[in-house]
Design an enzyme around this catalytic site. Structure first.
Site, mmCIF file in Angstrom:
data_model
loop_
_atom_site.group_PDB
_atom_site.id
_atom_site.type_symbol
_atom_site.label_atom_id
_atom_site.label_comp_id
_atom_site.label_asym_id
_atom_site.label_seq_id
_atom_site.Cartn_x
_atom_site.Cartn_y
_atom_site.Cartn_z
ATOM 1 N N LYS A 20 -2.061 -9.086 -6.571
ATOM 2 C CA LYS A 20 -3.466 -9.258 -6.156
ATOM 3 C C LYS A 20 -4.380 -8.249 -6.869
ATOM 4 C CE LYS A 20 -2.506 -8.580 -1.755
ATOM 5 N NZ LYS A 20 -1.045 -8.362 -1.830
ATOM 6 N N ARG A 96 -6.048 -10.605 6.586
ATOM 7 C CA ARG A 96 -4.581 -10.549 6.716
ATOM 8 C C ARG A 96 -4.073 -10.994 8.062
ATOM 9 N NH1 ARG A 96 -1.926 -6.160 3.001
ATOM 10 N NH2 ARG A 96 -3.769 -5.804 1.772
ATOM 11 N N ARG A 135 6.714 0.415 -9.178
ATOM 12 C CA ARG A 135 5.274 0.530 -9.409
ATOM 13 C C ARG A 135 4.841 2.003 -9.315
ATOM 14 N NH1 ARG A 135 0.816 -2.415 -5.710
ATOM 15 N NH2 ARG A 135 1.982 -1.377 -4.053
ATOM 16 N N ARG A 168 3.486 5.351 -4.430
ATOM 17 C CA ARG A 168 2.923 5.177 -3.091
ATOM 18 C C ARG A 168 4.007 5.319 -2.024
ATOM 19 N NH1 ARG A 168 -0.905 -0.171 -3.199
ATOM 20 N NH2 ARG A 168 0.185 -0.496 -1.216
ATOM 21 N N ARG A 179 6.860 -4.260 5.209
ATOM 22 C CA ARG A 179 5.585 -4.902 4.835
ATOM 23 C C ARG A 179 5.788 -6.405 4.669
ATOM 24 N NH1 ARG A 179 4.287 -1.523 -0.343
ATOM 25 N NH2 ARG A 179 2.440 -2.831 -0.588
HETATM 26 P P1 AP5 Z 1 -0.140 -5.335 -7.816
HETATM 27 O O1 AP5 Z 1 -1.189 -6.034 -8.590
HETATM 28 O O2 AP5 Z 1 -0.313 -3.889 -7.525
HETATM 29 O O3 AP5 Z 1 0.189 -6.165 -6.469
HETATM 30 P P2 AP5 Z 1 -0.615 -6.255 -5.097
HETATM 31 O O4 AP5 Z 1 -0.433 -7.642 -4.589
HETATM 32 O O5 AP5 Z 1 -2.004 -5.754 -5.250
HETATM 33 O O6 AP5 Z 1 0.273 -5.251 -4.243
HETATM 34 P P3 AP5 Z 1 -0.109 -4.239 -3.086
HETATM 35 O O7 AP5 Z 1 1.155 -3.526 -2.742
HETATM 36 O O8 AP5 Z 1 -1.274 -3.375 -3.442
HETATM 37 O O9 AP5 Z 1 -0.518 -5.203 -1.940
HETATM 38 P P4 AP5 Z 1 -0.485 -4.934 -0.454
HETATM 39 O O10 AP5 Z 1 -1.226 -6.109 0.028
HETATM 40 O O11 AP5 Z 1 0.815 -4.727 0.200
HETATM 41 O O12 AP5 Z 1 -1.154 -3.475 -0.326
HETATM 42 P P5 AP5 Z 1 -2.646 -2.996 -0.055
HETATM 43 O O13 AP5 Z 1 -2.882 -1.832 -0.890
HETATM 44 O O14 AP5 Z 1 -3.602 -4.118 -0.122
HETATM 45 O O15 AP5 Z 1 1.265 -5.553 -8.586
HETATM 46 C C1 AP5 Z 1 2.453 -4.953 -8.108
HETATM 47 C C2 AP5 Z 1 3.306 -4.468 -9.301
HETATM 48 O O16 AP5 Z 1 3.765 -5.582 -10.060
HETATM 49 C C3 AP5 Z 1 2.541 -3.569 -10.307
HETATM 50 O O17 AP5 Z 1 3.420 -2.607 -10.801
HETATM 51 C C4 AP5 Z 1 2.105 -4.548 -11.411
HETATM 52 O O18 AP5 Z 1 1.967 -3.883 -12.665
HETATM 53 C C5 AP5 Z 1 3.259 -5.544 -11.409
HETATM 54 N N1 AP5 Z 1 2.861 -6.920 -11.721
HETATM 55 C C6 AP5 Z 1 1.735 -7.570 -11.319
HETATM 56 N N2 AP5 Z 1 1.719 -8.834 -11.752
HETATM 57 C C7 AP5 Z 1 2.886 -8.998 -12.441
HETATM 58 C C8 AP5 Z 1 3.465 -10.103 -13.144
HETATM 59 N N3 AP5 Z 1 2.857 -11.301 -13.206
HETATM 60 N N4 AP5 Z 1 4.666 -9.919 -13.728
HETATM 61 C C9 AP5 Z 1 5.310 -8.708 -13.660
HETATM 62 N N5 AP5 Z 1 4.807 -7.625 -13.041
HETATM 63 C C10 AP5 Z 1 3.607 -7.776 -12.431
HETATM 64 O O19 AP5 Z 1 -2.554 -2.565 1.484
HETATM 65 C C11 AP5 Z 1 -1.810 -1.414 1.869
HETATM 66 C C12 AP5 Z 1 -1.802 -1.286 3.380
HETATM 67 O O20 AP5 Z 1 -3.152 -1.146 3.861
HETATM 68 C C13 AP5 Z 1 -1.247 -2.472 4.150
HETATM 69 O O21 AP5 Z 1 0.165 -2.424 4.242
HETATM 70 C C14 AP5 Z 1 -1.925 -2.262 5.513
HETATM 71 O O22 AP5 Z 1 -1.308 -1.225 6.245
HETATM 72 C C15 AP5 Z 1 -3.309 -1.805 5.119
HETATM 73 N N6 AP5 Z 1 -4.282 -2.911 4.968
HETATM 74 C C16 AP5 Z 1 -4.868 -3.322 3.807
HETATM 75 N N7 AP5 Z 1 -5.698 -4.349 4.052
HETATM 76 C C17 AP5 Z 1 -5.632 -4.588 5.388
HETATM 77 C C18 AP5 Z 1 -6.248 -5.551 6.238
HETATM 78 N N8 AP5 Z 1 -7.112 -6.476 5.768
HETATM 79 N N9 AP5 Z 1 -5.925 -5.531 7.561
HETATM 80 C C19 AP5 Z 1 -5.064 -4.595 8.052
HETATM 81 N N10 AP5 Z 1 -4.447 -3.681 7.301
HETATM 82 C C20 AP5 Z 1 -4.730 -3.668 5.975
#
Ligand code: AP5
Length: 232
Positions: A20, A96, A135, A168, A179
């Site tokens: 994402k 979410r 990552r 992280r 997660r």
């Molecule tokens: P990356 O692009 O970083 O993936 P991502 O989907 O953004 O992963 P996140 O871990 O950031 O998502 P998340 O939803 O769990 O965490 P968030 O920070 O939003 O890619 C991942 C890896 O793969 C990278 O190394 C990249 O280089 C590689 N990659 C990407 N595309 C690729 C491809 N096509 N091929 C190969 N490699 C690839 O949230 C963190 C925490 O915050 C949550 O757990 C929760 O506690 C809280 N939170 C956030 N939003 C909310 C909400 N709305 N409500 C409640 N709690 C929330």
């Protein structure tokens, strides 16, 4: 010229590690629209030690969702940051839960707006674990790297701004698995929510980064084309 010249309000959803953040950054640059990630905002608040950050920290570290009341308090600010200057946005990782999806609908409807499209990145759990344990993330700009498939040019340092990369806390395997449980239990109903409203697009996220961007761009271009047709 990129084709998103009519306002597009896009939600990018999918399991942790599905790409994402990677894709939201590429699309927001390509189409010159705002990009806001609730995860990035929450992490910045934990780094700064704000009241929000202190309360959110335990949930992020354990891999649970931060309580809705904290997210709802952020909604107005989230919207201003995303839509303010750009007239159109990509929300990354929000909503979410079904409650969050309902709240967003009400919020937008009160402004005479609606979500243009929901882009769902789909990826198998084992591939997600492989991606996330390798990552490393820039703590300043949020850009992410994969130690095997897309490492930084200089080890441990962000190509963009030279900041040290971090592993992280929630990218350790036990927390990643939790997660994923949270995603399947609480976020998957959001997929059905938008499926019923006819705005959901499913994308296979197990392709190269560039191929996923091309597929997402094709959807956004089709939407822009269709809205131009509607406005004539
Ligand atoms: P990356 O692009 O970083 O993936 P991502 O989907 O953004 O992963 P996140 O871990 O950031 O998502 P998340 O939803 O769990 O965490 P968030 O920070 O939003 O890619 C991942 C890896 O793969 C990278 O190394 C990249 O280089 C590689 N990659 C990407 N595309 C690729 C491809 N096509 N091929 C190969 N490699 C690839 O949230 C963190 C925490 O915050 C949550 O757990 C929760 O506690 C809280 N939170 C956030 N939003 C909310 C909400 N709305 N409500 C409640 N709690 C929330």
């Amino acid at each position: 010229m990129a084709a998103a010249d009519l306002v597009q309000r896009i939600l990018l959803i999918g399991p942790p590690g599905s790409g994402k953040g990677t894709q939201a950054l590429r699309l927001s640059q390509k189409y010159q629209i705002g990009h806001v990630s609730t995860g990035d905002i929450l992490r910045r608040n934990t780094q700064k030690g704000t009241a929000l950050g202190r309360e959110a920290q335990q949930f992020i570290t354990s891999g649970d969702l931060v309580p809705d009341r904290l997210i709802f308090d952020m909604l107005e600010d989230l919207y201003k940051r995303a839509d303010g200057e750009h007239q159109g946005f990509i929300l990354d990782g929000f909503p979410r839960s079904e409650n969050q999806a309902e709240a967003l609908s009400e919020f937008l409807e009160s402004r005479g707006q609606r979500v243009s499209a929901v882009l769902l990145l789909e990826l198998a759990d084992d591939e997600i674990v492989e991606r996330l344990v390798h990552r490393r993330t820039c703590s300043r700009c949020g850009r992410s790297y994969h130690l095997k498939s897309s490492p930084p040019t200089s080890e441990g340092v962000c190509d963009g701004d030279g900041t040290s990369l971090v592993w992280r806390e929630d990218d350790h395997e036990d927390v990643i698995r939790h997660r994923l449980q949270t995603y399947h239990g609480q976020t998957e109903p959001v997929v059905a929510f938008y499926g019923k409203r006819g705005v959901l697009h499913r994308i296979d996220a197990c392709q190269s980064i560039e191929s996923v961007t091309l597929e997402l761009s094709a959807i956004m271009d089709r939407l822009a084309h269709a809205s131009r047709g509607d406005s004539h």
